[in-house]
Design a protein around this motif. Structure first.
Motif: not given
Length: 160
Positions: A1-28
């Motif tokens: 059911m996935s479209t390439d556009s949706m897949e790319i969009y969601l993966n970009d945001h997943l990557a951002g969430a991963t980076a945010a969590i890593q940044l917060i862990e380092r800040m902590q």
């Protein structure tokens, strides 16, 4: 059911969430202020919950996860450590301000994600079970909290 556009969009945001969590862990790990460390822990927990919701959406739309994007996010976060280090900024306070502003911008992007997916959800049943209004409200709350922390950091870092 996935479209390439949706897949790319969601993966970009997943990557951002991963980076945010890593940044917060380092800040902590670097944070001596107990109040700020506690607020960062709460924010990290909420962003982890948001990432879990995003992973559920990825599954629902049958999108593939792009491990390379997640690895790239980790590398970018590590490069960000160099730019946001006290050695680079010359100031712990300025480093904290830049880190908080990075998170603030990331949460803006996440809120935009939830708003876009809410608009998509009204066009079909695939995403209809997700409570995007609640996710948007949580992002707004995170933005409010981060803005307060950001302003505090600015007053400490930018004294003229």
């Amino acid at each position: 059911m996935s479209t390439d556009s949706m897949e790319i969009y969601l993966n970009d945001h997943l990557a951002g969430a991963t980076a945010a969590i890593q940044l917060i862990e380092r800040m902590q790990s670097d944070e001596a202020d107990e109040r700020l460390a506690k607020q960062l822990a709460q924010l990290r927990n909420e962003i982890e919950d948001d990432r879990d919701t995003l992973l559920a959406i990825v599954d629902r739309v049958e999108a593939r996860q792009h491990r390379v994007k997640h690895a790239a996010a980790a590398v970018l976060e590590q490069l960000g450590q160099l730019k946001l280090s006290k050695a680079a900024t010359g100031s712990t306070e300025l480093t904290r301000l830049l880190e908080l502003e990075t998170l603030y911008l990331g949460v803006h992007g996440k809120r935009a994600l939830w708003r876009a997916l809410r608009a998509v959800a009204v066009r079909g049943p695939t995403l209809a079970t997700f409570d995007f209004d609640e996710l948007i409200d949580r992002a707004n709350h995170q933005l409010e909290a981060l803005d307060g922390l950001r302003i505090e950091a600015a007053t400490a870092a930018l004294v003229v």
